[in-house]
Every structure is written in C-alpha cells, then in structure tokens.
Design an enzyme around this catalytic site. Structure first.
Site, PDB file in Angstrom:
ATOM      1  N   LYS A 213       0.858  -1.190   0.000  1.00 45.95           N
ATOM      2  CA  LYS A 213       0.000   0.000   0.000  1.00 45.95           C
ATOM      3  C   LYS A 213       0.891   1.235   0.000  1.00 45.95           C
ATOM      4  O   LYS A 213       1.781   1.378   0.854  1.00 45.95           O
ATOM      5  CB  LYS A 213      -0.828  -0.011   1.280  1.00 45.95           C
ATOM      6  CG  LYS A 213      -2.312   0.053   1.052  1.00 45.95           C
ATOM      7  CD  LYS A 213      -3.009   0.008   2.387  1.00 45.95           C
ATOM      8  CE  LYS A 213      -4.466   0.280   2.217  1.00 45.95           C
ATOM      9  NZ  LYS A 213      -5.118   0.475   3.517  1.00 45.95           N
TER      10      LYS A 213
HETATM   11  C1  E4P Z   1      -8.478   0.669   3.795  1.00 44.03           C
HETATM   12  O1  E4P Z   1      -7.695   0.356   2.927  1.00 44.03           O
HETATM   13  C2  E4P Z   1      -8.378   1.961   4.510  1.00 44.03           C
HETATM   14  O2  E4P Z   1      -7.143   2.082   5.134  1.00 44.03           O
HETATM   15  C3  E4P Z   1      -9.522   2.094   5.489  1.00 44.03           C
HETATM   16  O3  E4P Z   1     -10.715   1.712   4.832  1.00 44.03           O
HETATM   17  C4  E4P Z   1      -9.633   3.499   6.047  1.00 44.03           C
HETATM   18  O4  E4P Z   1     -10.822   3.603   6.777  1.00 44.03           O
HETATM   19  P1  E4P Z   1     -11.130   4.827   7.759  1.00 44.03           P
HETATM   20  O5  E4P Z   1     -11.327   6.054   6.944  1.00 44.03           O
HETATM   21  O6  E4P Z   1     -12.382   4.413   8.475  1.00 44.03           O
HETATM   22  O7  E4P Z   1      -9.941   4.948   8.678  1.00 44.03           O
END
Ligand code: E4P
Length: 215
Positions: free
Chosen positions: A83
């Site tokens: 990521k």
């Molecule tokens: C997933 O890849 C993201 O990191 C996650 O959905 C972020 O979610 P949030 O905005 O609730 O922290």
C-alpha cells in the site's frame, strides 16, 4: 464483486473468513497499531488465514524508501500487496514496483485525478476513501463513479477498492456502480447480513415448529 475485510484484528478476520465470502484483507498503520504483537507477526497470521491479497502499507515518504520497505514487507508472505499513499513520491514508487512485478494498492485517494495518475503508474488497486470524503461534506460515492468510468474509458487494469466504508449503503452503492472491490469493516459486514424481518421471521417459524413437534 470482491469483498475484502478492513481490519487487522485476527478474531474478526477468522470470523469473517469462516463466512467463505472474503477475498482479501486491507490493513493500515492505524489498524495494525490497535493489535498486540509485532506488526510482521500480525501480517503473517492474516496472510495465513486469508489466501487472497493482504495490503500492508509503507510509511517512508520517499520513493526509494517505499520500495525498500515494500520489498521487505513482501518477504512476510506471497500474498502481501504494498500500500502506497497517493503522493508524488508514491506515484514514483508505484511505477518502480510495477517494473519489479510487485502488486500495489494506491491508498488515501481523494480525487479522480489522483486515481488517473496512479492507474497510469500501474497500480494494481486504488483505494478511494469514501467515508472520509463524506466526512468533509462531499459525496464520497461520486469519486467511485468517476474512477470506474475513467478506468473503463481507457481500459486501465487498476481495480477500484471502495475504502473507508462506514455503513451498508456504501457497499450497496458500490455494487450498483460496479466497483471491483469493497473493503468492509467487520461491523459493516455484520450489518449487511442482519435484517429485522429475517430475525422476526425465524423467530415465528421456530415458535410454530415447536407446536408441530408437540402434536
Ligand atoms: C483501507 O484500505 C483503509 O485504510 C480504510 O478503509 C480506512 O478507513 P477509515 O477512513 O475508516 O480509517
């Protein structure tokens, strides 16, 4: 449509995986910070439970550092996806990962132009954060609609992961739009199956069946 589970919690991942409908998992530094033990051990355990892609995020802010970190994370398991944030150095790193054949997830995507750039850089996935867009008063799902259309227009291979999902409506709209993946928090996954009419229906069927067995 693929379902990923958006958590680093092993108990939640095990329970979600037991449903047989989970295709992958997404983690981020915040999610991993909530769990006990070393982050690599946690990732290794997740990768053993989930046979599909498991996203692990780099925290370096320069492309070379991101690639170094990403390669190290890849050693954890074969199904790790790197990521990378949608910043300038992130775009460079995505191009470098692409050349090395390493799969990536361009995260913290908040605009369709960021999405266009990371697709051109060869990101395997892009993660637009719909809930966080909603939080600042804009319609998060519009971003999904635009990205799906742009990627279709040019036949980009990058898959759209709807991220930062807060409620079942986000999943419902993602499915109607035709997003490739929804990464779903455990709580929302539970909400998706729950329906009061199913619960009351089951309750009354069981009560009536008791009368049948007592005849
Ligand atoms: C997933 O890849 C993201 O990191 C996650 O959905 C972020 O979610 P949030 O905005 O609730 O922290």
């Amino acid at each position: 449509m693929k379902f990923f589970i958006d958590t680093a919690n092993i108990a939640e991942i095990r329970e979600a995986a037991s449903l047989g409908i989970i295709d992958g998992c997404t983690t981020n530094p915040t999610l991993l910070s909530r769990e006990k033990g070393s982050y690599k051990d946690v990732l290794k355990e997740i990768c053993a439970i989930i046979p599909g892609p498991v996203s692990a995020e780099v925290v370096s802010m320069d492309a070379e550092g991101m690639v170094r970190e990403g390669k190290d994370l890849c050693k954890v398991a074969d199904n790790i996806i790197i990521k990378v944030p949608c910043i300038r150095e992130g775009v460079k790193a995505l191009s470098m990962f692409k050349k090395e054949g390493i799969q990536t997830n361009a995260t913290l995507c908040f605009s369709s132009m960021q999405g266009l750039l990371v697709a051109k850089a060869g990101a395997t996935y892009v993660s637009p954060f719909v809930g966080r867009v909603d939080d600042v008063g804009n319609p998060g799902m519009d971003l999904i609609r635009e990205l799906v259309q742009i990627y279709n227009n040019y036949s980009f291979g990058t898959q759209v992961i709807v991220a930062s999902i807060r409620h079942p409506q986000h999943v419902y709209e993602s499915a109607l739009i035709g997003a490739d993946v929804a990464t779903i928090p455990f709580k929302v996954l539970e909400q998706l199956i729950k329906h009061p009419l199913t619960d009351s229906g089951v309750k009354s069927f069981l009560a009536d069946w008791e009368k049948v067995t007592k005849k």
